[in-house]
Design an enzyme around this catalytic site. Structure first.
Site, mmCIF file in Angstrom:
data_model
loop_
_atom_site.group_PDB
_atom_site.id
_atom_site.type_symbol
_atom_site.label_atom_id
_atom_site.label_comp_id
_atom_site.label_asym_id
_atom_site.label_seq_id
_atom_site.Cartn_x
_atom_site.Cartn_y
_atom_site.Cartn_z
ATOM 1 N N ASP A 407 9.508 -5.494 8.105
ATOM 2 C CA ASP A 407 9.213 -4.101 7.755
ATOM 3 C C ASP A 407 8.050 -3.579 8.592
ATOM 4 O O ASP A 407 7.360 -4.350 9.261
ATOM 5 C CB ASP A 407 8.883 -4.045 6.251
ATOM 6 C CG ASP A 407 8.783 -2.623 5.760
ATOM 7 O OD1 ASP A 407 9.416 -1.732 6.358
ATOM 8 O OD2 ASP A 407 8.057 -2.387 4.764
ATOM 9 N N GLU A 410 7.617 -0.289 13.281
ATOM 10 C CA GLU A 410 7.792 0.819 14.264
ATOM 11 C C GLU A 410 6.805 0.704 15.425
ATOM 12 O O GLU A 410 7.195 1.084 16.533
ATOM 13 C CB GLU A 410 7.644 2.176 13.555
ATOM 14 C CG GLU A 410 8.756 2.468 12.577
ATOM 15 C CD GLU A 410 8.723 1.602 11.318
ATOM 16 O OE1 GLU A 410 7.603 1.277 10.877
ATOM 17 O OE2 GLU A 410 9.781 1.240 10.808
ATOM 18 N N ASP A 481 12.988 4.193 3.942
ATOM 19 C CA ASP A 481 12.566 4.796 2.669
ATOM 20 C C ASP A 481 13.289 6.102 2.378
ATOM 21 O O ASP A 481 12.735 7.199 2.523
ATOM 22 C CB ASP A 481 11.051 5.000 2.680
ATOM 23 C CG ASP A 481 10.333 3.668 2.793
ATOM 24 O OD1 ASP A 481 10.994 2.621 2.646
ATOM 25 O OD2 ASP A 481 9.118 3.678 3.041
HETATM 26 C C1 GLC Z 1 7.864 0.186 3.197
HETATM 27 C C2 GLC Z 1 9.309 -0.301 3.180
HETATM 28 C C3 GLC Z 1 9.739 -0.543 1.766
HETATM 29 C C4 GLC Z 1 8.798 -1.548 1.118
HETATM 30 C C5 GLC Z 1 7.357 -1.051 1.185
HETATM 31 C C6 GLC Z 1 6.366 -2.082 0.679
HETATM 32 O O1 GLC Z 1 7.762 1.427 2.632
HETATM 33 O O2 GLC Z 1 10.169 0.598 3.826
HETATM 34 O O3 GLC Z 1 11.066 -1.000 1.720
HETATM 35 O O4 GLC Z 1 9.156 -1.763 -0.202
HETATM 36 O O5 GLC Z 1 7.031 -0.740 2.521
HETATM 37 O O6 GLC Z 1 6.456 -3.256 1.373
#
Ligand code: GLC
Length: 750
Positions: A407, A410, A481
C-alpha cells in the site's frame, strides 16, 4: 520542437534510424504487428521498465524513400513517415488506421483574464479544454466514430472519448469521480476502436503524462509528458482481443494465481487486535460465509514499522496465524514502503548502513511523514535494494504470512508530495522522483514478488495499490480508497473492465466501499456486482460503519452468503480464465464490446460485463431499483436463476429484487463448477460438476494443484469437453499430469 524534413535514413535489422533537419527519430519493428516509434529527446538508450527483455522477432519490411517521405511496407501494416516524424499507419488493404494530426493545437474555449480572475477568486478551476503545451507531445487525428478504451484505473466510463486524464500515481482521499484525472495507477495504453478497424497505442514514458481524447478539440487527441522521449508502440490487430494479446505479449501477462487467492477475503482498517481478527474469522465460519483470509492492516505492526509485529495487541508472533490456519485462514498482511526513521529499528539501520534510501537533492537522507511519522523511502529502482526488501519478507513468512498487500506506494506522503528532485535510481543510473514516481510501486512489487516466491516456493499473492504498465506480472491490484457510494458501485464495472483491457486480470474493488457509510442495500448490491471480480475483498476504513454482513441484518447476511457461495461454485471457471490469460492476455471480467465489436449497443455499456465468453452479469447498481434493463448480445442466452431461454440483440426488463443479480449463460456453454466449501483446502476438489446449457459446445478445463510451480513441469490436466446438439458429452484428455477428478457430473440449466 518540430524536426523538419527527413534528410537521411538507414536501417539495420529491425531498427530504422531517420535523420531530420533538426534531430533524429527511430522506428523499431518488434514484431510484424508491433512497431515502436521514438524521438530520443532525452536519451539514446531508453530502457523500458514495462517491457522486460528483448521482445523483438524477425520481421520482414521494405523501405522506400520518395521526395519527402519514407514508405515502409511490413507484413501486416504499411507506414508512411513524414515531415516532423508524422506517422500514418494503414492496413494492407490501404485503410488508414492511425495518423498524426499535423495542425496546431486549437483550444476549444478560451477564457479571458477577467473571467479567470473571477473564477480564481471563488476558488474554481477552469475545467476542461485548457491544458498547456507539453515538452513531449503527440497529436493524432480522431475520426467521428473513434472510441477509446483502456488506460488502467481511470475514473468515469468505459469509453474515454472526450475525457481528459493524467498519469501520475495519486492517492486522492476524495470521492473518485470523473472530475479526478488521475488515480493510483499509470497505464499509458489504450485501444482506439474505429468504425472498421482497431489499433492500440502504448506510450511508454514514466514521467507525468497527459491524455486528452478529443475534449480540447474533436479532431485530435493529445498525448503529453513532462520529460523523457516520445516513445510509443503501435499495436496492430484485427480485433480488440488481438490488440490486448499484443500488448500483453509486450508487457507480460498476469501469472497463474494460487486457487485460494480467488476466494473471499475480509478486511477492515480497524481490526485493532488479535481479538478483533479472531472474532471476525470465527463469525465468518459461524455464519457459514466462505472466507480465505481476514487481512492484517497497518495496526498489526509495532508502531507502523514494516516487517515488525505488535505483540501487545496482536499476541505472540505467529500464534494467531497458526491458530486460524487450522480453520483455513491464510494470513495476508499490509506493507508500506515508508520505513520509520528510528535508530535501532533494523530496517532503518540496514537501509542507512547500505545506503538503500532515496536522498534529497543536497545528498541528505530524504524524509517525509507516513503512518510511522518520519520515514525514509527505499530506492526500489536499484536491484540491491530490491534484493534486500525481498529478503526482509522472511520476517513475515517465518510467522506464516502467505500474501502481501503493498500500500501507499505511489508513494503517498503526508507532508506534501515528494519533490521532483529527490534522488532515485533506475538500475545504476541516477535519476529523480519525476521519472521514478510512476514506477516506484512497480519496482516495490517486483521485490515483493521475488521475495515471496523465493521464500515460499508458491505463486505469490502480491496486492498493490499503485503500479505502472507491466506490473501485472507481479501483482494483483485493487482500486484503492473508494467510498460507500452508489456512484462507486457503478464505477466498479467500467473501472475493472478498463484495467482488464490494460493487461490486469487479477483485480477488485473494496466491496461495500472503503470510506463513508455503507448500508444493507448497498452491500447486497456490491457483493453481487463484485461476485466475479477476481480479487474479492470487503474492506472499510477506520471510523466507518462496520461492514461485515452480519453487522446489518439477517437478510443481508443471507444474501451475502448466497453470492459468496456462488463465487466458490464458479471458482474453477475463473481459474480456467487465468489459464487462458497466459496465452491470450484476456482479462476475466470483460466489457461486452470486447466480444461483440460490431454491436453498437455494447460500445458504451457501463453496467454489464462478461466473465470469459460464457457468463454475462448485469448487476443492479441503482439505489432502490428492483428491476434492471438488461442487454443481451447476439445469440441465445439462459437466465441462470430461472433457466428461461432468451434471444439476444435485445434489451429487456428483468425483475431483480434485492437478492437477485441478473446472470445469463450463453447457449452451448460447458462451465466447470465445484461444490461450495468454507475455504479452499477444506476438502479435496475431487468432483467436477459441469453446468451446461442446451446446444453444441466445446470447452477446455485446466486443473493443477493450485499452489506452486509444478505445473511448469507438466503436473496438470487439460480436459477437453465436447457436447453434441443432443446433449451428449464426451471427454478427451489433452494433457494428463495430475490426479484426476473422481467424478465428473453434468447439470443442465434449462
Ligand atoms: C490506505 C489504503 C487502505 C488501508 C489504509 C490503512 O488508505 O488504501 O486500504 O486500509 O491505508 O493502511
Amino acid at each position: 520542437m518540430k524536426l523538419g524534413k527527413i534528410t537521411d535514413y538507414k536501417y539495420e535489422g529491425n531498427k530504422l534510424t531517420l535523420d531530420y533537419e533538426k534531430g533524429k527519430a527511430n522506428i523499431y519493428f518488434i514484431t510484424d504487428e508491433i512497431v515502436r516509434f521514438e524521438i530520443p529527446y532525452a536519451t539514446d538508450s531508453y530502457e523500458s521498465i514495462a517491457v522486460e527483455g528483448d521482445k523483438s522477432l524477425p520481421c520482414e519490411f521494405k523501405v522506400e524513400k520518395t521526395a519527402d517521405e519514407l514508405s515502409i511496407s511490413g507484413k501486416k501494416v504499411n507506414i508512411k513517415v513524414m515531415k516532423d516524424f508524422a506517422i500514418e499507419v494503414t492496413d494492407k488493404k490501404g485503410k488508414v488506421l492511425m495518423t498524426d494530426y499535423t495542425g496546431d493545437r486549437t483550444i476549444r474555449e478560451t477564457i479571458s483574464v477577467k473571467s479567470m480572475q473571477q473564477l480564481e477568486a471563488e476558488g474554481h478551476e477552469a475545467f476542461g479544454s485548457i491544458h498547456g503545451e507539453y515538452k513531449v507531445q503527440n497529436l493524432k487525428a480522431i475520426d467521428k466514430d473513434d472510441l477509446f478504451y483502456g488506460l488502467g484505473d481511470k475514473t468515469g466510463y468505459l469509453n474515454k472519448r472526450e475525457y481528459y486524464f493524467e498519469n501520475w500515481n495519486s492517492d486522492i482521499p476524495l470521492a473518485h469521480t470523473e472530475a479526478v484525472p488521475a488515480l493510483y495507477k499509470s497505464i499509458p495504453f489504450f485501444i482506439c476502436k474505429k468504425k472498421d478497424g482497431v489499433y492500440g497505442l502504448f506510450y511508454d514514458n514514466t514521467y507525468h503524462g497527459y491524455f486528452d481524447f478529443g475534449q480540447e478539440n474533436s479532431s485530435y487527441f493529445v498525448y503529453g509528458a513532462d520529460d523523457g522521449n516520445l516513445n510509443y508502440y503501435y499495436i496492430h490487430g484485427e480485433s480488440m482481443a488481438e490488440i490486448i494479446k499484443g500488448y500483453t505479449y509486450l508487457t507480460g501477462r498476469t501469472p497463474m494465481p494460487q486457487l485460494w487467492t480467488l476466494g473471499y477475503h475480509q478486511c477492515r482498517w480497524g481490526y485493532e487486535s488479535a481479538k478483533d481478527i479472531r472474532d471476525v474469522a470465527y463469525t465468518m465460519r459461524e455464519n457459514r460465509i466462505p472466507c480465505e483470509s481476514v487481512q492484517y492492516d497497518i495496526d498489526y505492526m509495532d508502531n507502523f514499522k514494516v516487517f515488525t509485529w505488535d505483540e501487545n495487541f496482536y499476541e505472540k508472533k505467529g500464534k494467531l496465524m497458526e491458530e486460524l490456519s487450522k480453520v483455513g485462514f491464510k494470513p495476508v498482511v499490509i506493507i508500506d514502503p515508508g520505513t520509520k526513521k528510528e535508530d535501532g529499528y533494523f530496517m532503518y539501520d540496514e537501509g542507512v548502513e547500505n545506503d538503500y534510501f532515496a536522498k534529497a537533492a543536497d545528498g541528505s537522507l530524504y524524509i517525509n511523514k507516513v503512518w510511522p511519522g518520519d520515514s525514509a523511502f527505499p530506492d526500489f529502482g536499484r536491484e540491491d535494494v530490491r534484493k534486500w526488501w525481498a529478503k526482509s519478507h522472511k520476517n513475515l513468512t517465518d510467522m506464516g504470512v502467505m500474501g502481501v498487500w503493498n500500500d501507499m506506494n505511489e508513494p503517498a506522503s503526508f507532508e506534501g508530495p515528494l519533490p521532483g528532485d529527490v534522488v532515485f535510481h533506475i538500475g545504476d543510473r541516477t535519476t529523480d522522483h519525476r521519472e521514478v514516481h510512476n514506477v516506484y510501486a512497480h519496482f516495490m512489487d517486483m521485490a515483493t514478488f521475488s521475495g515471496m516466491k523465493e521464500l515460499t516456493g508458491k505463486r505469490p499473492l502480491v496486492i498493490t495499490r499503485a503500479c505502472y504498465a507491466g506490473t501485472q506480472k507481479y501483482a494483483a491490484v485493487w482500486t484503492g480508497d473508494n467510498q460507500s457510494l452508489w456512484a462507486h458501485l457503478q464505477m466498479l464495472i467500467p473501472q475493472l473492465c478498463s484495467l482488464g483491457m490494460s493487461g490486469f486480470a487479477l483485480l477488485g474493488t473494496d466491496i461495500g466501499g472503503f470510506g463513508g457509510t455503507c448500508n444493507s442495500e448497498l452491500l447486497c448490491r456490491w457483493i453481487q456486482a463484485a461476485v466475479f471480480s477476481p480479487f474479492f475483498r470487503n474492506h472499510a476504513a477506520k471510523g466507518t460503519r462496520n461492514q461485515e454482513p452480519w453487522k446489518f441484518n439477517k437478510e443481508t447476511t443471507n444474501i451475502y452468503r448466497k453470492y459468496v457461495e456462488l463465487r466458490y461454485k464458479f471458482l474453477p471457471y475463473i481459474y480456467d480464465l487465468f489459464h487462458e490469460c497466459q496465452e491470450t492476455g484476456l482479462p476475466i471480467m470483460r466489457p461486452l464490446v470486447l466480444h461483440y465489436e460490431d454491436d453498437e449497443n455494447t460500445y458504451n455499456l457501463n453496467d454489464e460485463f462478461l466473465v470469459g465468453e460464457n457468463i454475462l452479469v448485469s448487476p443492479v447498481v441503482m439505489q432502490g431499483a428492483t428491476k434492471k434493463m438488461v442487454y443481451l448480445p447476439k445469440g441465445t442466452w439462459y437466465d441462470y436463476w430461472t433457466g428461461e431461454k432468451l434471444q439476444g440483440e435485445t434489451y429487456f426488463i428483468k425483475d431483480a429484487p434485492l437478492g437477485v443479480c441478473p446472470i445469463y449463460i450463453k447457449e452451448g456453454s460447458i462451465i466447470p463448477t465445484y461444490e461450495s466449501v468454507q475455504y479452499v483446502g477444506e476438502k479435496p476438489y475431487d468432483k467436477l460438476i459441469l453446468l451446461t446449457t442446451p446446444g453444441a459446445g466445446r470447452y477446455v478445463h485446466y486443473q493443477d494443484n493450485g499452489e506452486d510451480y509444478k505445473y511448469e513441469n507438466g503436473e496438470y490436466n487439460l480436459y477437453e469437453f465436447t457436447k453434441s446438439e443432443n446433449g451428449e458429452l464426451s471427454t478427451n484428455m489433452l494433457h494428463e499430469g495430475y490426479a484426476k477428478y473422481n467424478s465428473i457430473e453434468v447439470s443442465e440449466l434449462k
